[in-house]
Design a protein around this motif. Structure first.
Motif, PDB file in Angstrom:
ATOM      1  N   ILE A 246       8.302   1.713  -4.119  1.00 58.46           N
ATOM      2  CA  ILE A 246       8.691   2.412  -2.886  1.00 58.46           C
ATOM      3  C   ILE A 246       9.294   1.280  -1.594  1.00 58.46           C
ATOM      4  O   ILE A 246      10.191   1.761  -1.035  1.00 58.46           O
ATOM      5  N   GLU A 247       8.213  -0.061  -1.043  1.00 57.90           N
ATOM      6  CA  GLU A 247       8.647  -1.101  -0.235  1.00 57.90           C
ATOM      7  C   GLU A 247       9.346  -1.424  -0.307  1.00 57.90           C
ATOM      8  O   GLU A 247      10.687  -2.270   0.404  1.00 57.90           O
TER       9      GLU A 247
ATOM     10  N   GLY B 241       2.661  14.010   3.945  1.00 56.90           N
ATOM     11  CA  GLY B 241       3.505  11.998   3.114  1.00 56.90           C
ATOM     12  C   GLY B 241       3.537  11.256   2.576  1.00 56.90           C
ATOM     13  O   GLY B 241       3.301  10.588   1.430  1.00 56.90           O
TER      14      GLY B 241
ATOM     15  N   THR C  87       5.118  11.508  -1.191  1.00 55.25           N
ATOM     16  CA  THR C  87       6.231  10.781  -1.074  1.00 55.25           C
ATOM     17  C   THR C  87       6.970   9.930  -1.474  1.00 55.25           C
ATOM     18  O   THR C  87       7.413   9.899  -2.403  1.00 55.25           O
ATOM     19  N   PRO C  88       6.385   8.835  -1.587  1.00 56.70           N
ATOM     20  CA  PRO C  88       6.627   7.551  -2.235  1.00 56.70           C
ATOM     21  C   PRO C  88       6.741   7.592  -4.451  1.00 56.70           C
ATOM     22  O   PRO C  88       7.706   7.738  -4.288  1.00 56.70           O
TER      23      PRO C  88
ATOM     24  N   ALA D  23      17.254  -2.732   6.172  1.00 53.60           N
ATOM     25  CA  ALA D  23      17.095  -1.818   6.272  1.00 53.60           C
ATOM     26  C   ALA D  23      17.466  -0.457   6.304  1.00 53.60           C
ATOM     27  O   ALA D  23      17.676   0.499   7.163  1.00 53.60           O
TER      28      ALA D  23
ATOM     29  N   GLN E 178      15.446   8.398  -0.046  1.00 55.04           N
ATOM     30  CA  GLN E 178      14.932   8.276   1.108  1.00 55.04           C
ATOM     31  C   GLN E 178      15.405   9.183   2.597  1.00 55.04           C
ATOM     32  O   GLN E 178      14.777   9.850   2.939  1.00 55.04           O
TER      33      GLN E 178
ATOM     34  N   MET F 185      13.851  12.611   4.194  1.00 53.30           N
ATOM     35  CA  MET F 185      13.989  13.111   5.491  1.00 53.30           C
ATOM     36  C   MET F 185      14.910  13.972   6.378  1.00 53.30           C
ATOM     37  O   MET F 185      14.244  14.960   6.995  1.00 53.30           O
ATOM     38  N   GLU F 186      15.939  13.977   5.457  1.00 54.07           N
ATOM     39  CA  GLU F 186      17.052  14.808   6.762  1.00 54.07           C
ATOM     40  C   GLU F 186      16.632  16.655   5.976  1.00 54.07           C
ATOM     41  O   GLU F 186      17.305  17.639   6.809  1.00 54.07           O
TER      42      GLU F 186
ATOM     43  N   LEU G 141      18.205   2.566   4.332  1.00 58.57           N
ATOM     44  CA  LEU G 141      17.250   2.838   3.395  1.00 58.57           C
ATOM     45  C   LEU G 141      18.156   4.075   2.532  1.00 58.57           C
ATOM     46  O   LEU G 141      19.436   3.752   2.323  1.00 58.57           O
TER      47      LEU G 141
ATOM     48  N   THR H  22       0.538  -1.164  -0.038  1.00 54.62           N
ATOM     49  CA  THR H  22      -0.746  -0.027   0.137  1.00 54.62           C
ATOM     50  C   THR H  22       0.988   1.920  -0.676  1.00 54.62           C
ATOM     51  O   THR H  22       0.510   2.899  -0.444  1.00 54.62           O
ATOM     52  N   GLY H  23       2.148   1.256   0.446  1.00 54.82           N
ATOM     53  CA  GLY H  23       2.950   2.572   0.362  1.00 54.82           C
ATOM     54  C   GLY H  23       2.527   2.648  -1.486  1.00 54.82           C
ATOM     55  O   GLY H  23       2.801   4.816  -1.560  1.00 54.82           O
TER      56      GLY H  23
ATOM     57  N   ILE I 282       9.848  10.070  -4.620  1.00 56.14           N
ATOM     58  CA  ILE I 282      11.086   9.458  -4.344  1.00 56.14           C
ATOM     59  C   ILE I 282      10.697   8.798  -5.582  1.00 56.14           C
ATOM     60  O   ILE I 282      11.715   8.108  -6.097  1.00 56.14           O
TER      61      ILE I 282
END
Ligand code: FES
Ligand code: FES
Lengths: 158, 718
Positions: free
Chosen positions: A76-77, A101, A104-105, A83, A89, A93-94, A85, A35-36, A108
């Protein structure tokens, strides 16, 4: 007509038996539970549903699932490795390149395709390539900043 | 980075209708601090019963808990839709309680776990919630200090706290952690007297730029929005919609739709839906329903609407008045009378309205994309005929709201479908439905008549606003003779005024009022032959507004010149949600195409104490970017109740190529109470663009959006 369609999804062989005219977006979200990838407009107008098919950014809301047969689909997933990123991604965040959001997917994934094609994309190139991805919260300035930062990191800091 | 939003309490399906005792029991041991944000909304016993969360008493509307392990949780009915309270509220708690930001969990918008809340709108979270939360945190800290004092046998005055550990100021090996103090204890306190909160000089987390705590979930696709909730046996419902507002269903043939494999069609009067386990197949089934509608012929469309509204406008209500207008007119050397227009705007969040409803026996669980979870709870209860305490609304991340998700139409639809079908149902509006059922920002009109003295002072101000509401209509310029009248004080018009639903839209009313006021001020400045910044300063005595305007002018590098100077510079000031804002923009206008390119926007804001400067800056940037949309392009076109804009191809919202260079200034006002930050900067955008266009080419636009067509028209008018 239901048929079996095989493709690679986030690096794994996947097979679905579906009506091949159904759009990839819904097969991803409902049949496959990823669902991303988001629905925003259903008509290639917003980019929320952007995924990669053979490294090209496509709008999954208007891509029949039959078109990805035998291809490589990344959502996106699938961007983070274990783990860890992806630089995009991390950069989003930074730079705080998101608010609600929801876009966002798609942002990106589109940026990923842009930088893959042109790792040295200039800010102007990035702007142009992101033009058809919509964000209602107005995170645009930071999205561009994040993509530029990620580009630098992906090139190994140069 | 951790994700400190908890939507999913231990067991989503568990029966959470529990008494307060049990509630405190199930949430483990700890220190509970109950407090009130603003005023308690329910006074009568009856309303109280209806609105209180099950098991939670109703004499408070938020609480925090310091649980085992020393984690701090804040329970609030507010929701996160991008505006950032999930981070800023956690920052406030972290500082008051002397814990790290990572030790704070936010539990938001769950009607079974959080006490009643009116809704998330009006930039109230930081203004009203913040101070209450901080006081509660300070009081909880005091309780912890007392416990530690007993535990360590050291007087409170000798103790200090760092990172959730209380220790002796002189010998830090005498220490005890929050986790140890709360273990096995159940202490409940109500915030009664004000506690002493930290001074800005003591802040460690507050006031520091802090990244969003929900970012990781959002960049990995794991953040859940209502549409991402999928339950076993759940079906997606697609509803039969009328082609126009006010259209009546005459005849319907469901036979073809019923043939779609796996589809279930439900019908109750005009309420008809196709249900399927895949949303796209439900959509196909819906398209096979043959329906005939009677379309109304109101003759009202986007060009006749203003005449219509003025015709049906109610008598005005005086918002503010002073001096004597006639006297003002006599003192005026010149008079300016203008009318300003603003069309309907859509909220257009990228996430359309979505809800999932599951009914089990006489209980319902709802996941909704909403700004008003407690409103949704009442509405679902009503629809299902359940007592409200049998309905639980959970609010996952909301993909943008801007005021539009205060109405819960889609939630009620999902409840009805779930009831009729006997299955868990998701209703996720399509973009077309989103554009049709939006509660639009109302079309509105402002009429201003004003005059200025030969010395460039505003002599009088006669202001009438129709249908926008009064927010932002208050005049902050110093005018001896003035009157401000609002015709229809709310953004929801009386029946017979708007052809479809209208409602609050980010800084409701203020966008229209500020557009009119600040364009008018500019016109007066131009007619007086005075630089627009200078004209404003000359007519301001409000020290705060002067400071904000000066800050914007300094940052921009403003050089006085009377407009139109050809430079394409525009200025505007406004007040919203207690925050003072001034912006200056630079634009380019293409005289041939009428296209406007906004090159640069400088925006200064005084918003009192800023909890998260990073978050506040982002909100300003978001407002500036979003505000370009309503200023330049956004306009809902309609005809006889039919909405003609149904997707983003014709309803154009801001894109990357529109981006100006944005520079923000937040004035340092640490000692003043926090004001709203999510809306103010958007209110100045219409005027700042309009004034810059005038300065560039000498064409004055009186209607938003200032589309290329309208600009060309204004240029031709000369
Ligand atoms: S949902 Fe596919 S582009 Fe908008
Ligand atoms: S962050 Fe909300 S739409 Fe882009």
């Amino acid at each position: 007509m239901e048929e079996k369609i095989q493709f690679k999804l986030n690096g794994k062989q996947t097979s679905v038996t579906v009506d091949s005219e159904r759009m990839l977006l819904w097969v991803l979200r409902t049949d496959l539970g990823l669902t991303g990838t988001k629905y925003g407009c259903g008509q290639s107008q917003c980019g929320a549903c952007t995924v990669l098919v053979n490294n090209e950014a496509v709008r999954s809301c208007m891509t029949p699932v039959s078109e990805v047969r035998g291809k490589d689909v990344v959502t996106i997933e699938g961007l983070a490795v274990n783990a860890t990123l992806h630089p995009l991604q991390k950069a989003f965040m930074e730079s705080d390149a998101l608010q609600c959001g929801y876009c966002t997917p798609g942002m990106i994934m589109n940026a990923y395709a842009v930088l893959r094609k042109n790792p040295r994309a200039s800010p102007a190139d990035i702007l142009l390539e992101m033009e058809d991805n919509l964000c209602r919260c107005g995170a645009h300035t930071r999205i561009i900043q994040a993509i530029q930062n990620a580009a630098v990191e992906m090139r190994g800091g140069s | 980075m951790k994700e400190n939003l908890k939507f999913e309490p231990p067991e989503l399906t568990a029966d959470l209708r529990i008494s307060r005792r049990e509630f405190v029991k199930t949430t483990g041991s700890g220190i509970f601090l109950f407090f009130t944000i603003g005023e308690l909304p329910f006074l009568q016993q009856e309303v109280e019963g209806r609105r209180a969360s099950p098991g939670l008493p109703s004499d408070f509307n938020a609480f925090l808990k310091i649980g085992e392990g020393g984690r701090v949780s804040c329970y609030t009915g507010k929701i996160e839709m991008g505006q950032g309270p999930i981070t800023s509220l956690a920052q406030e708690l972290a500082d008051e309680l002397d814990v790290s930001l990572d030790a704070v969990d936010m539990v938001m918008g769950d009607t079974d776990l959080c006490p009643w809340d009116m809704g998330t709108f009006g930039s109230m979270t930081t203004r009203l919630f913040g101070p209450a939360l901080r006081t509660a945190g300070a009081q909880a800290r005091q309780v912890l200090l007392e416990l530690a004092s007993e535990n360590l046998k050291i007087p409170v005055s000798n103790l200090t706290i760092e990172n959730g550990v209380v220790f002796d100021k002189t010998s830090s090996q005498h220490r005890v952690s929050y986790g140890q103090l709360t273990q096995g204890k159940k202490i409940e306190r109500h915030l009664t007297q004000p506690a002493v909160t930290k001074k800005p000089s003591e802040f460690k987390v507050m006031g520091k730029p802090t990244l969003r705590s929900d970012a990781r979930a959002k960049v990995t696709g794991s953040a859940k929005y209502a549409g991402d909730i999928q339950l076993p046996g759940m079906v997606f419902a697609k509803l039969l919609r009328p082609p126009a507002h006010g259209a009546k269903l005459l005849d319907v043939d469901l036979s073809e739709a019923k043939k779609v494999q796996g589809v279930q069609i439900i019908q109750q009067g005009d309420f008809i839906a196709a249900l399927h386990k895949y949303p796209d197949v439900a959509e196909i089934a819906l398209s096979k329903i043959k329906a005939k509608f009677d379309k109304p012929q109101s003759g009202i469309n986007d060009s006749t609407i203003f005449d219509h509204l003025l015709k049906v406008a109610p008598e005005g209500r005086i918002v503010a008045q002073g001096g004597n207008l006639q006297e003002g007119e006599r003192a005026a050397a010149a008079i300016v009378g203008e009318t300003y227009f603003d069309g309907y705007k859509s909220h257009a969040p990228i996430e359309p309205h979505t809800a999932v409803v599951k009914i089990e026996g006489n209980k319902a669980t709802v996941w909704a994309s909403t700004q008003t979870p407690f409103g949704a709870k009442d509405e679902v209860a009503k629809e299902l005929g359940f007592p409200p305490e049998n309905v639980r609304v959970i609010t996952p991340f909301v993909g943008g709201g801007f005021g539009g998700k205060s109405r819960n139409l889609q939630v009620v639809e999902a409840a009805r479908c779930a009831k009729l079908s006997g299955k868990p149902v998701q209703v996720a509006w399509s973009r077309r439905e989103e554009f049709f059922f939006d509660s639009f920002r109302p079309a509105a009109i402002v009429k201003i008549r004003s005059g200025m003295t030969s010395g460039g002072k505003i002599a009088f101000w006669d202001y009438h606003v129709y249908f926008a509401g009064e927010r932002g209509s208050q005049l902050f310029y110093d005018v001896p003779h003035h009157s401000t009248v609002a015709h229809n004080s709310s953004w929801v018009g009386d029946p017979g005024s708007h052809p479809f639903a209208t409602g609050p839209w980010r800084a409701p009313g203020n966008n229209t009022n500020t557009f009119a006021r600040e364009c008018h001020i500019d016109t007066m400045a131009a007619k007086s032959g005075i630089d627009p910044v200078g004209f404003r300063l000359r007519n301001l005595t409000d020290a705060k507004m002067k400071r904000v305007l000066q800050a914007a002018a300094d940052k921009f590098g403003w050089k006085p010149a009377k407009a139109p100077s050809g430079r394409g510079y525009g200025v505007a000031c406004g007040i919203d949600a207690g925050t003072y804002v001034a912006a200056i923009a630079e634009v380019d206008v293409d005289r041939i195409t009428g296209q406007v390119k906004t090159k640069r926007v400088v925006c200064a804001q005084d918003m009192g104490l800023v909890i998260n400067p990073e978050g506040a800056t982002i909100q300003m940037e978001g407002c500036i970017t979003m505000g370009l949309g309503y200023s330049l392009r956004e306009d809902i076109r309609f005809k006889d109740g039919e909405i003609l804009d149904v997707n983003f191809d014709t309803y154009e919202i801001p894109r990357f190529s529109w981006l100006p260079k944005i520079e923000t200034v937040i004035l340092d006002s640490k000692d003043d109470p926090s004001q709203g930050g999510g809306e103010p900067a958007i209110v100045v955008m219409g005027a700042v663009v309009g004034n810059a266009v005038y300065d560039a080419v000498g064409a004055r636009l009186h209607q938003m959006p200032m589309s290329p067509e309208r600009i060309k028209e204004a240029l031709n008018r000369g």
